[in-house]
Design a protein around this motif. Sequence first.
Motif, short mmCIF file in Angstrom:
data_model
loop_
_atom_site.label_atom_id
_atom_site.label_comp_id
_atom_site.label_asym_id
_atom_site.label_seq_id
_atom_site.Cartn_x
_atom_site.Cartn_y
_atom_site.Cartn_z
N SER A 144 0.82 -1.22 0.00
CA SER A 144 0.00 0.00 0.00
C SER A 144 0.85 1.26 0.00
CB SER A 144 -0.92 0.00 1.22
OG SER A 144 -0.16 0.01 2.42
N ASP A 145 2.09 1.13 0.46
CA ASP A 145 2.97 2.28 0.60
C ASP A 145 4.26 2.12 -0.20
OD1 ASP A 145 3.76 0.15 2.17
OD2 ASP A 145 4.40 1.37 3.88
N ASP A 146 4.17 1.45 -1.33
CA ASP A 146 5.36 1.23 -2.16
C ASP A 146 5.87 2.57 -2.69
OD1 ASP A 146 7.21 0.58 -4.20
OD2 ASP A 146 6.15 -1.26 -4.68
N PRO A 147 7.11 2.94 -2.37
CA PRO A 147 7.63 4.24 -2.83
C PRO A 147 7.79 4.32 -4.33
CG PRO A 147 9.38 2.94 -1.81
CD PRO A 147 8.10 2.21 -1.54
N TYR A 148 7.82 3.17 -5.00
CA TYR A 148 7.96 3.16 -6.45
C TYR A 148 6.60 3.12 -7.16
CZ TYR A 148 12.75 2.11 -5.16
OH TYR A 148 14.00 2.16 -4.60
N LEU A 149 5.52 3.13 -6.38
CA LEU A 149 4.16 3.16 -6.93
C LEU A 149 3.39 4.27 -6.22
CD1 LEU A 149 3.42 -0.66 -7.07
CD2 LEU A 149 3.37 0.88 -9.04
N PRO A 150 3.73 5.52 -6.49
CA PRO A 150 3.13 6.62 -5.72
C PRO A 150 1.62 6.72 -5.84
CG PRO A 150 4.35 7.44 -7.63
CD PRO A 150 4.69 5.99 -7.50
N ASN A 151 1.06 6.23 -6.93
CA ASN A 151 -0.40 6.29 -7.11
C ASN A 151 -1.08 4.96 -6.81
OD1 ASN A 151 -0.35 9.03 -7.96
ND2 ASN A 151 0.37 8.34 -9.97
N GLY A 152 -0.32 3.97 -6.38
CA GLY A 152 -0.89 2.67 -6.04
C GLY A 152 -0.92 1.71 -7.21
N ILE A 153 -0.92 0.42 -6.91
CA ILE A 153 -0.86 -0.62 -7.94
C ILE A 153 -2.10 -0.62 -8.83
CG2 ILE A 153 -1.79 -2.43 -6.41
CD1 ILE A 153 0.93 -2.91 -9.12
N ALA A 154 -3.27 -0.36 -8.27
CA ALA A 154 -4.50 -0.39 -9.07
C ALA A 154 -4.47 0.70 -10.14
CB ALA A 154 -5.72 -0.24 -8.17
#
Length: 198
Positions: A144-154
Amino acid sequence: MPRRPTRTVPTVVVPGLNGSGEGHWQTWLEEQLREAGRETVRPDFGDHDRPELAPWLAALRATLAPLPADGFDVVAHSLGAVLWLHHVSTVADPGDSPRPARVLLVAPPSPRTRLEAVAGFFPPPLDVDRVRRGADGTVLVAGSDDPYLPNGIAAEYGLPLKMATTVVPDGGHLNTESGYGPWPAVLDWCRRDNLAFF
């Protein structure tokens, strides 16, 4: 009552930058599967610290070539998950490369990644039809807090690819720095037949 292991197909482990070495959940997963008598294979990317798209694609295809179509799983992390998207986008004919039964894409960095070391991998192709043709089923998992996915996986991958996503609360990049070492959930996924991660 514990779930009984039922799946016996080979598992292809596709690491990302730095190779998912000692202490990483992918290495732990390989050890667990081998102890259970399961075959695991990993592409030989050579220098994991200097990724190049063309050689990495060639290494992945060489690893897949001897495997039975629809008779193996793929578990890819981070840059390895992005590599998988490039792979399926460039397989012109189903006979060009064996197709896995299931694919688990874990924590692919945002398509807008600007890291110079991996610039040749971005933006990845997000072709819904080719991803669907690339395996019997594919799922996405990320913290939920992946720094490489700032907008989230969905938003970054799930919606563009019209694909099921699983969000791990406070999972970070799902790597050793985030505490994923042993990861029983991914081992459980490998042991069973259904596609859903949880």
